[in-house]
Design a protein around this motif. Structure first.
Motif, mmCIF file in Angstrom:
data_model
loop_
_atom_site.group_PDB
_atom_site.id
_atom_site.type_symbol
_atom_site.label_atom_id
_atom_site.label_comp_id
_atom_site.label_asym_id
_atom_site.label_seq_id
_atom_site.Cartn_x
_atom_site.Cartn_y
_atom_site.Cartn_z
ATOM 1 N N ALA A 200 0.833 -1.209 0.000
ATOM 2 C CA ALA A 200 0.000 0.000 0.000
ATOM 3 C C ALA A 200 0.866 1.258 0.000
ATOM 4 O O ALA A 200 0.546 2.248 -0.678
ATOM 5 C CB ALA A 200 -0.929 -0.012 1.211
ATOM 6 N N GLU A 201 1.955 1.224 0.744
ATOM 7 C CA GLU A 201 2.850 2.380 0.780
ATOM 8 C C GLU A 201 3.491 2.628 -0.589
ATOM 9 O O GLU A 201 3.541 3.768 -1.070
ATOM 10 C CB GLU A 201 3.931 2.171 1.837
ATOM 11 C CG GLU A 201 3.400 2.228 3.262
ATOM 12 C CD GLU A 201 4.493 2.163 4.312
ATOM 13 O OE1 GLU A 201 4.256 2.670 5.427
ATOM 14 O OE2 GLU A 201 5.582 1.619 4.017
ATOM 15 N N ASN B 196 3.429 6.805 3.450
ATOM 16 C CA ASN B 196 3.533 5.760 4.465
ATOM 17 C C ASN B 196 2.148 5.471 5.038
ATOM 18 O O ASN B 196 1.200 6.227 4.819
ATOM 19 C CB ASN B 196 4.548 6.111 5.550
ATOM 20 C CG ASN B 196 4.185 7.346 6.352
ATOM 21 O OD1 ASN B 196 3.035 7.523 6.760
ATOM 22 N ND2 ASN B 196 5.153 8.200 6.605
ATOM 23 N N MET B 197 2.019 4.365 5.757
ATOM 24 C CA MET B 197 0.711 3.938 6.248
ATOM 25 C C MET B 197 0.090 4.973 7.177
ATOM 26 O O MET B 197 -1.125 5.195 7.150
ATOM 27 C CB MET B 197 0.837 2.585 6.960
ATOM 28 C CG MET B 197 1.060 1.421 6.016
ATOM 29 S SD MET B 197 -0.415 1.014 5.059
ATOM 30 C CE MET B 197 -1.309 0.042 6.266
ATOM 31 N N THR B 198 0.903 5.576 8.010
ATOM 32 C CA THR B 198 0.382 6.576 8.940
ATOM 33 C C THR B 198 -0.268 7.720 8.191
ATOM 34 O O THR B 198 -1.408 8.122 8.473
ATOM 35 C CB THR B 198 1.523 7.108 9.834
ATOM 36 O OG1 THR B 198 2.090 6.024 10.556
ATOM 37 C CG2 THR B 198 1.003 8.146 10.814
ATOM 38 N N GLU B 199 0.423 8.266 7.202
ATOM 39 C CA GLU B 199 -0.093 9.409 6.442
ATOM 40 C C GLU B 199 -1.279 9.014 5.572
ATOM 41 O O GLU B 199 -2.286 9.739 5.515
ATOM 42 C CB GLU B 199 1.019 9.984 5.564
ATOM 43 C CG GLU B 199 2.187 10.580 6.331
ATOM 44 C CD GLU B 199 3.372 10.848 5.436
ATOM 45 O OE1 GLU B 199 3.387 10.345 4.288
ATOM 46 O OE2 GLU B 199 4.295 11.562 5.881
ATOM 47 N N PHE B 200 -1.145 7.885 4.881
ATOM 48 C CA PHE B 200 -2.174 7.484 3.920
ATOM 49 C C PHE B 200 -3.510 7.217 4.608
ATOM 50 O O PHE B 200 -4.561 7.712 4.183
ATOM 51 C CB PHE B 200 -1.705 6.242 3.158
ATOM 52 C CG PHE B 200 -2.614 5.829 2.027
ATOM 53 C CD1 PHE B 200 -2.899 6.699 0.995
ATOM 54 C CD2 PHE B 200 -3.174 4.557 1.999
ATOM 55 C CE1 PHE B 200 -3.724 6.323 -0.063
ATOM 56 C CE2 PHE B 200 -4.001 4.165 0.959
ATOM 57 C CZ PHE B 200 -4.275 5.057 -0.076
ATOM 58 N N CYS B 201 -3.478 6.429 5.687
ATOM 59 C CA CYS B 201 -4.729 6.108 6.378
ATOM 60 C C CYS B 201 -5.303 7.329 7.090
ATOM 61 O O CYS B 201 -6.527 7.515 7.120
ATOM 62 C CB CYS B 201 -4.507 4.968 7.359
ATOM 63 S SG CYS B 201 -4.265 3.361 6.551
ATOM 64 N N ALA B 202 -4.435 8.170 7.653
ATOM 65 C CA ALA B 202 -4.939 9.384 8.313
ATOM 66 C C ALA B 202 -5.655 10.275 7.319
ATOM 67 O O ALA B 202 -6.774 10.746 7.575
ATOM 68 C CB ALA B 202 -3.794 10.126 8.980
ATOM 69 N N GLU B 203 -5.042 10.510 6.161
ATOM 70 C CA GLU B 203 -5.610 11.446 5.191
ATOM 71 C C GLU B 203 -6.866 10.924 4.520
ATOM 72 O O GLU B 203 -7.824 11.675 4.299
ATOM 73 C CB GLU B 203 -4.560 11.769 4.129
ATOM 74 C CG GLU B 203 -5.051 12.743 3.055
ATOM 75 C CD GLU B 203 -3.980 13.090 2.036
ATOM 76 O OE1 GLU B 203 -4.330 13.715 1.017
ATOM 77 O OE2 GLU B 203 -2.793 12.727 2.244
ATOM 78 N N HIS B 204 -6.891 9.629 4.210
ATOM 79 C CA HIS B 204 -7.965 9.106 3.365
ATOM 80 C C HIS B 204 -9.000 8.256 4.100
ATOM 81 O O HIS B 204 -10.039 7.925 3.524
ATOM 82 C CB HIS B 204 -7.359 8.298 2.217
ATOM 83 C CG HIS B 204 -6.436 9.094 1.357
ATOM 84 N ND1 HIS B 204 -6.883 10.096 0.521
ATOM 85 C CD2 HIS B 204 -5.077 9.058 1.237
ATOM 86 C CE1 HIS B 204 -5.851 10.639 -0.105
ATOM 87 N NE2 HIS B 204 -4.745 10.046 0.321
ATOM 88 N N VAL B 205 -8.727 7.912 5.360
ATOM 89 C CA VAL B 205 -9.682 7.098 6.123
ATOM 90 C C VAL B 205 -10.041 7.769 7.445
ATOM 91 O O VAL B 205 -11.195 8.128 7.677
ATOM 92 C CB VAL B 205 -9.124 5.675 6.390
ATOM 93 C CG1 VAL B 205 -10.189 4.813 7.091
ATOM 94 C CG2 VAL B 205 -8.664 5.017 5.099
#
Length: 371
Positions: free
Chosen positions: A184-185, A191-200
């Motif tokens: 996913a990264e 990174n997972m922290t940024e991606f999930c925070a921004e989009h989920v």
């Protein structure tokens, strides 16, 4: 009709009586005293020291309550907004959702070899392993963890090899989801922290959902898990040792945040008028393409693992730290049970399932009487 309570010491039958007076067109299907009794016995038996349960539909929360204490020493009363270590529920809520987002955006094809998205993987593959194989625990990777070494988790997972060809046998393996997190990264460029925070997490207003280690964890809000004594640090060893957010474990969250996530999936990917996931990818997460695995795509879909009040289509996951959630697209209900497990893993799993059933059978959905 919304039935929501955090009253832990008042007589339940009196509360039921008041609700019946206020809403004569509704009846409770059972008394919820049994949930209190189960929590009391689970605490007494040492299975957990405290719990929070939330349940509802796509439109509302109909039950929310805390029991017991936030710590094993029973010094801080549990409260409804307590932050829990989700352990392997991270696989479903965090990593599976990140992969689903990438599929929605055309960044990942779930049915091609995962190495297309992880060019630096150097393990030995005797047959192709697809992204879907990883997400269904059909990859051939076992659950041994030679990669669990401080600061070397990522380096070693990229050399970890399957023990059998993909598709032959279901075996639950944390390696599958560490690899999916890296995929996913690479696909998203975040990174997972940024991606999930921004989009989920931010679109769902999941303000208390973060990957460990938590920054300055508040002992009055973060639960001290019975299985680890370090506040705000993941109970899972690879998640502690990776030095970054990884896909198998490490998320911390609250019942309220997970409630928002469950409501989004029940609404086919919508939340407060915003599209989080496509309807097609939500269906993919919850439909098993065959019987080789109890996992559809990151989520278990197995009637043997569900509270009896929920349908065979229920999506579920558990975490070693003492957490469980169930999402039923057929009855349009969900239930989240968060505990700070201190006792036997299997017994605690079963008790959480029983607690979920007691809450569901007692409170939701409330049945309308036709007079």
């Amino acid at each position: 009709m919304s039935f929501k309570t955090n009253i832990t010491n008042s007589p339940r039958r009196y509360l039921t009586y008041l609700i019946a007076l206020a809403f004569p067109c509704f009846t409770l299907t059972a008394d919820i005293d049994s949930a209190d009794d189960l929590n009391a016995s689970s605490i007494s038996d040492g299975l957990w020291s405290g719990a929070v349960v939330i349940a509802g539909t796509a439109d509302e929360v109909f039950f929310k309550q805390a029991w017991g204490w936030m710590d094993k020493g029973k010094t801080i009363p549990m409260h409804e907004d307590a932050v829990f270590d989700l352990a392997s529920v991270t696989k479903a809520v965090g990593t599976t959702t990140a992969i689903a987002l990438c599929i929605d955006r055309g960044l990942i094809d779930p049915d091609i070899d995962f190495t297309n998205y992880l060019n630096n993987y150097n393990g030995q593959l005797d047959s192709p392993v697809t992204v879907r194989d990883l997400a269904r625990h059909l990859s051939g990777f076992n659950n041994e963890k030679p990669y669990d070494k401080k600061d070397l988790v990522i380096e070693r997972i990229l050399r970890f090899s399957p023990v059998r060809p993909a598709g032959e046998l279901y075996e639950y393996s944390c390696a599958n989801f560490i690899l999916l997190g890296l995929i996913a990264e690479n696909a998203s460029g975040q990174n997972m922290t940024e991606f999930c925070a921004e989009h989920v997490f931010e679109p769902l207003a999941m303000r208390n959902t973060h990957w460990a280690p938590l920054e300055n964890p508040d002992p009055s809000h973060v639960v001290r898990q019975g299985v680890t004594q370090t506040l705000g640090v993941a109970s899972d060893p690879p998640a502690r040792h990776a030095n970054q957010a990884i896909g198998n474990a490490g998320l911390f969250s609250t019942a309220e945040d997970l409630s928002a996530f469950c409501r989004m999936l029940l609404a086919s990917g919508m939340y407060n008028g915003k599209r989080i996931l496509s309807e097609e990818v939500v269906k993919m997460l919850g439909i098993r393409p065959d019987s080789r695995s109890p996992v559809a795509f990151g989520w278990r879909v197995d009637s043997k693992l569900n509270p009896p009040s929920l349908s065979d289509a229920t999506m579920s996951h558990t975490g070693w730290s003492g957490v469980s959630l169930w999402i039923d697209p057929t009855s349009q209900r969900y239930v989240v049970v968060l505990t700070n497990r201190t006792g036997n893993h299997r017994k605690a799993d079963q008790s959480r399932l029983e607690l979920a059933e007691q809450v569901l059978s007692a409170t939701g959905p409330l049945k309308r009487e036709h007079k």
